[in-house]
Scaffold this motif. Sequence first.
Motif, mmCIF file in Angstrom:
data_model
loop_
_atom_site.group_PDB
_atom_site.id
_atom_site.type_symbol
_atom_site.label_atom_id
_atom_site.label_comp_id
_atom_site.label_asym_id
_atom_site.label_seq_id
_atom_site.Cartn_x
_atom_site.Cartn_y
_atom_site.Cartn_z
ATOM 1 N N ALA A 1 -6.674 31.983 -29.754
ATOM 2 C CA ALA A 1 -5.955 33.198 -29.340
ATOM 3 C C ALA A 1 -6.442 33.664 -27.969
ATOM 4 N N LYS A 2 -7.764 33.618 -27.767
ATOM 5 C CA LYS A 2 -8.310 34.014 -26.457
ATOM 6 C C LYS A 2 -7.848 33.044 -25.373
ATOM 7 N N GLY A 3 -7.824 31.766 -25.733
ATOM 8 C CA GLY A 3 -7.372 30.746 -24.766
ATOM 9 C C GLY A 3 -5.928 31.003 -24.367
ATOM 10 N N ALA A 4 -5.093 31.311 -25.360
ATOM 11 C CA ALA A 4 -3.666 31.533 -25.076
ATOM 12 C C ALA A 4 -3.487 32.735 -24.153
ATOM 13 N N GLU A 5 -4.295 33.756 -24.373
ATOM 14 C CA GLU A 5 -4.190 34.950 -23.532
ATOM 15 C C GLU A 5 -4.517 34.619 -22.078
ATOM 16 N N LYS A 6 -5.602 33.851 -21.885
ATOM 17 C CA LYS A 6 -5.980 33.462 -20.517
ATOM 18 C C LYS A 6 -4.918 32.560 -19.892
ATOM 19 N N ALA A 7 -4.415 31.630 -20.693
ATOM 20 C CA ALA A 7 -3.404 30.693 -20.178
ATOM 21 C C ALA A 7 -2.129 31.443 -19.794
ATOM 22 N N ARG A 8 -1.743 32.396 -20.653
ATOM 23 C CA ARG A 8 -0.487 33.130 -20.396
ATOM 24 C C ARG A 8 -0.532 33.919 -19.106
ATOM 25 N N ALA A 9 -1.711 34.448 -18.793
ATOM 26 C CA ALA A 9 -1.813 35.236 -17.563
ATOM 27 C C ALA A 9 -1.435 34.361 -16.368
ATOM 28 N N VAL A 10 -1.916 33.139 -16.363
ATOM 29 C CA VAL A 10 -1.627 32.234 -15.246
ATOM 30 C C VAL A 10 -0.174 31.753 -15.310
ATOM 31 N N ALA A 11 0.239 31.345 -16.502
ATOM 32 C CA ALA A 11 1.570 30.762 -16.664
ATOM 33 C C ALA A 11 2.663 31.784 -16.340
ATOM 34 N N ALA A 12 2.468 33.039 -16.765
ATOM 35 C CA ALA A 12 3.491 34.066 -16.550
ATOM 36 C C ALA A 12 3.672 34.341 -15.056
ATOM 37 N N GLU A 13 2.569 34.332 -14.339
ATOM 38 C CA GLU A 13 2.626 34.568 -12.901
ATOM 39 C C GLU A 13 3.445 33.465 -12.208
ATOM 40 N N THR A 14 3.163 32.220 -12.550
ATOM 41 C CA THR A 14 3.895 31.103 -11.929
ATOM 42 C C THR A 14 5.370 31.157 -12.321
ATOM 43 N N LEU A 15 5.627 31.425 -13.603
ATOM 44 C CA LEU A 15 7.024 31.437 -14.051
ATOM 45 C C LEU A 15 7.812 32.530 -13.329
#
Length: 332
Positions: A305-319
């Motif tokens: 869950a923590k990993g997904a949160e960190k990943a989403r921050a980066v992924a959402a910005e790029t998207l």
Amino acid sequence: RPRVLSGIQPTAGSFHLGNYLGAVRQWVALQETHDAFYMVVDLHAITLPQDPAELRSNTRLAAAQLLAAGLDPERCTLFVQSHVPEHAQLAWIMNCLTGFGEASRMTQFKDKSARQGADRASVGLFTYPILQVADILLYQANEVPVGEDQRQHIELTRDLAERFNGRFGQTFTIPAPYILKETAKIYDLQDPSIKMSKSASTPKGLINLLDEPRATAKKVKSAVTDTGTDIRYDAENKPGISNLLSIYSTLTGAGIEELEQRYDGKGYGALKTDLAEVMTDFVTPFRERTQQYLDDPETLDSILAKGAEKARAVAAETLSQAYEKVGFLPAK
Ligand code: AQP
């Protein structure tokens, strides 16, 4: 720090030695020097039919094995692909930039669909490499640690990133493959002309890391070699023995030449017996550590869950950059 991104499928139940030596081992090393993102690619897994309950438990099992192999959630971002919806969203845009002919040239699709029967293969299997393109570009990865079989997909990623950047303006980092020569392709122990693979190998040719260690030792001892007796690395003429030397060398850190000297005149039996022991010493603690993570699913889920949160921050910005460049009207 430069960034790396890679993924592994949860389908196999157990990782095999090719997955570990070709990819996961490098992931562990790269978390020390890179900003590292690693994921269990469950979206990729459903390109072939999956039993839902098994998929869920295999996803946890894959994450447990990655931790057992040495990934440290303090040093890298470990997550499950479906927890980050941006993967599917960017994949759609990339689908629309890819030529049908271009996608048809992907050899992994050709191999896998031929195995399944062309009519039964899903459209998802066809667009699998394009989802992989989105996986990589979302994180602006500089390098992608994978085995040789993935090189063509990284090439496609580079082509599509350049195409997008050319058409809409600089958006994506162009990634490079990170493929180590020595372990780029680990071969089947019974047929060293094909790669070790969960779907193409025979059970005797495939080393599953979670198998009973004694069964694994037996497979090593009955690996196919050639008719000669000398222990020499020669991938073309002695593929079986060369494969064993690569595996031995990587697992122990001993150089190939050093091994050739050590086993000079000793015959294949001695090499195989010792490699069987090396393998047992490797898989025994690996199995134990995997089981420890599985025994504590709450901790495992919270790491993910923590990993997904960190990943989403980066992924959402790029998207959001990609959406804007493409011309989608922002939601108010
Ligand atoms: N034999 C191999 N040698 C070196 N690297 C390998 N990899 C797989 N087989 C070898 C690398 O492992 C990573 C994760 O693989 P995956 O599970 O995502 O993909 P895969 O290619 O579907 O695994 P298999 O066993 O090869 O499956 P099938 O039989 O379905 O094709 C990747 O980086 C891959 O390069």
